[in-house]
Design an enzyme around this catalytic site. Sequence first.
Site, PDB file in Angstrom:
ATOM      1  CE  LYS A 282      -2.445-116.715  77.126  1.00 51.01           C
ATOM      2  NZ  LYS A 282      -1.585-116.313  76.020  1.00 51.01           N
ATOM      3  CD  GLU A 367       8.180-108.929  66.933  1.00 49.45           C
ATOM      4  OE1 GLU A 367       9.182-109.465  67.477  1.00 49.45           O
ATOM      5  OE2 GLU A 367       7.045-108.950  67.447  1.00 49.45           O
ATOM      6  NE  ARG A 395      11.747-106.811  70.208  1.00 46.07           N
ATOM      7  CZ  ARG A 395      11.714-107.598  71.279  1.00 46.07           C
ATOM      8  NH1 ARG A 395      11.738-108.892  71.135  1.00 46.07           N
ATOM      9  NH2 ARG A 395      11.657-107.101  72.486  1.00 46.07           N
TER      10      ARG A 395
HETATM   11  C1  LIG Z   1       8.199-108.016  70.578  1.00 49.10           C
HETATM   12  C2  LIG Z   1       6.786-108.371  70.876  1.00 49.10           C
HETATM   13  N1  LIG Z   1       6.019-108.900  69.906  1.00 49.10           N
HETATM   14  C3  LIG Z   1       4.737-109.217  70.167  1.00 49.10           C
HETATM   15  C4  LIG Z   1       4.198-109.018  71.408  1.00 49.10           C
HETATM   16  C5  LIG Z   1       2.732-109.293  71.672  1.00 49.10           C
HETATM   17  N2  LIG Z   1       2.554-110.373  72.639  1.00 49.10           N
HETATM   18  C6  LIG Z   1       2.280-110.124  73.920  1.00 49.10           C
HETATM   19  S1  LIG Z   1       2.132-111.503  74.825  1.00 49.10           S
HETATM   20  C7  LIG Z   1       2.396-112.487  73.488  1.00 49.10           C
HETATM   21  C8  LIG Z   1       2.356-113.974  73.639  1.00 49.10           C
HETATM   22  C9  LIG Z   1       3.217-114.429  74.732  1.00 49.10           C
HETATM   23  O1  LIG Z   1       3.101-115.798  74.885  1.00 49.10           O
HETATM   24  P1  LIG Z   1       3.766-116.479  76.144  1.00 49.10           P
HETATM   25  O2  LIG Z   1       5.111-115.903  76.355  1.00 49.10           O
HETATM   26  O3  LIG Z   1       3.672-117.943  75.974  1.00 49.10           O
HETATM   27  O4  LIG Z   1       2.897-115.980  77.352  1.00 49.10           O
HETATM   28  P2  LIG Z   1       1.384-116.391  77.725  1.00 49.10           P
HETATM   29  O5  LIG Z   1       0.538-115.218  77.332  1.00 49.10           O
HETATM   30  O6  LIG Z   1       1.011-117.627  76.983  1.00 49.10           O
HETATM   31  O7  LIG Z   1       1.426-116.594  79.183  1.00 49.10           O
HETATM   32  C10 LIG Z   1       2.607-111.712  72.353  1.00 49.10           C
HETATM   33  C11 LIG Z   1       2.836-112.254  71.008  1.00 49.10           C
HETATM   34  C12 LIG Z   1       5.038-108.444  72.386  1.00 49.10           C
HETATM   35  N3  LIG Z   1       4.591-108.176  73.618  1.00 49.10           N
HETATM   36  N4  LIG Z   1       6.321-108.151  72.098  1.00 49.10           N
END
Ligand SMILES: Cc1ncc(C[n+]2csc(CCOP(=O)(O)OP(=O)(O)O)c2C)c(N)n1
Length: 623
Positions: A282, A367, A395
């Site tokens: 990242k 969630e 959700r």
């Molecule tokens: C239901 C939900 N909860 C929380 C989020 C906030 N959120 C956006 S990206 C993320 C982390 C995602 O991590 P990953 O899938 O590993 O992707 P990366 O950013 O590391 O590439 C979170 C918690 C969201 N988009 N949707």
Amino acid sequence: MALVLDEIEQINDIKKVAPEDYGRLAQEIREFLIEKVSVHGGHLGANLGVVELTMALHLAFDVTVDRIIWDVGHQSYTHKLLTGRKAGFDTLREFGGMSGFPKRGESGADAFDTGHSSTSISAGLGLAVARDLRGGSYRVISVIGDGALTGGMAFEAMNNAAKLDTNFIIVLNDNEMSISPNVGGMSRYLDSIRTADSYQELKNGVMDSLQRIPVYGERMVRRIRRTKSSIKQLFIPGMLFENMGLTYLGPVDGHDVAKLVRTFKNASRVNGAVIVHVITKKGRGYLPAERHPARFHGTGAFDIATGLARVKKTKPDYTDVFASVMNMAAKKNERLVAITAAMETGTGLKRFHNRFPQRFFDVGIAEEHAVTFAAGLAQGGMIPVFAAYSSFLQRAYDQILHDVCLQNLHVIFAIDRAGIVGSDGETHQGIFDISYLMTIPNLILMAPKNKWELADMLAFAFGLNAPAAIRYPRGTAYDGLKEFRAPLVCGKAEILYDETEIALLAYGSMVETALAVRERLKELHYQCTLINARFAKPLDEELLLSLSSEHRLLVTMEENVITGGFGQQVTQYLTDTGQPIKVLQVAIPDQFVEQGSPAKLKEEVGLDADFIVKKIIVAYIGR
Ligand SMILES: Cc1ncc(C[n+]2csc(CCOP(=O)(O)OP(=O)(O)O)c2C)c(N)n1
């Protein structure tokens, strides 16, 4: 020297780039993204991590026919660049401009709209099944992060995908990070695969040698992959996926374009669901983002040289107030515990985590689980506070209803980003929580008018023995109306100014706007009462009756959609009790609200003071 990126104007142009220029192209894409995000803000870290991965997908597939689904979608910037949307980066996340997430309405290359996590495997499987039923031949590729893989839907979808006997590719983009470091058993499992180097080298060596045997080699590799024998246990990591019935390929270096293309081509030959486990970093290529991945997950405008934010925060926001209250309360009350679904930074719980690690729980992007987990904690004698953004809490509706409120358990929902959030757009606006929570019996719904009232409402909720939800908006905490701090009484509103003619009944963030509206109405010589509603549920019925007998127009104000919201409840009550007063409901129309600055969006949906004043005067005159 001419830029390789300049040669890419539309879909598939990347296929004309010479392989020896892939490195240069990746570098140019990174520079482009850093520059644009430094101006407009956006999701930088995830995008810098998937540059080569996205290039390889576009080299191996053809998005004029094949469908790529980006989970969450915050990492789709390179995909946008490679599909003819370079100019869109000048309006990234602005009102009317290019979205920071995939949008089918924006480009045919976007297969599915995303924004909330863990949906891509379900949607991809649906597309793959539709393809088969309709005799299509396109490839479907779902790209999901290791963070998004912590969401229950992703597991439900993999469980379902196991029975597919046609090709469906799941690219697992593993960077060990959610927004903060990823958590949980699956994350530990992926870590064990990543670190099993010798094992991996042995496997790669054997597979490569076998593959080189003409004609039979490929077949042998395939057979080894399919067999349930002990050889497979020895050679193939990702047995958990394999045992579920999915083919596992990897782990693959996610910054090696050639290797990725080869693996994707192999994956597209598998008859069934196949997981390609890709390892990326990242923030790659921009030191501040590599060092501070959580800060650069989603960032405002920043200075490229230092990585520092261009606009400094001068006043605390509601999240800061929540964080301080939580820490103070937890010191005094050992039963208080805090839960986040992968948002410890965004919800302000990082400080709580540091101070009370035993009482802090990051459950992953889960969630639904978080809510039922909280119900169990409450049943066991703890006082759980689940802090979540309004739009992500959506959700968990059934868990709030079935697991918390039906049993009247003392769970507190701290609902951050409630209202219009701005540039993340439709998927992230927190404008439905009043409506969806209003329907649930036993739940107490509150919203503070200013920062002191948020603290008071939290203290009030800690002392209850019932489920309660407090909604508060994104951004600077309002510090006006300090002189009004009457003690909270359940279901009772607070009278700020008591006059006649027009009564403004504002909920939460709209009290500040209502104050401005009242000032203008006063300048126009209207008599105007101002009420801070405090509670949407239970409603202050006694007050509603007295307001309707002493005023000619009642104006409800809320930062939520009109449908099923506060205003509709108030109107329903007044109608049911036969009150003659006219009611004007100020709320967001029944629509999704696009991206833009909160101020601009409030104007668009009619929540700004000027517009409200005009509406009130028209309603008052025409009553
Ligand atoms: C239901 C939900 N909860 C929380 C989020 C906030 N959120 C956006 S990206 C993320 C982390 C995602 O991590 P990953 O899938 O590993 O992707 P990366 O950013 O590391 O590439 C979170 C918690 C969201 N988009 N949707």
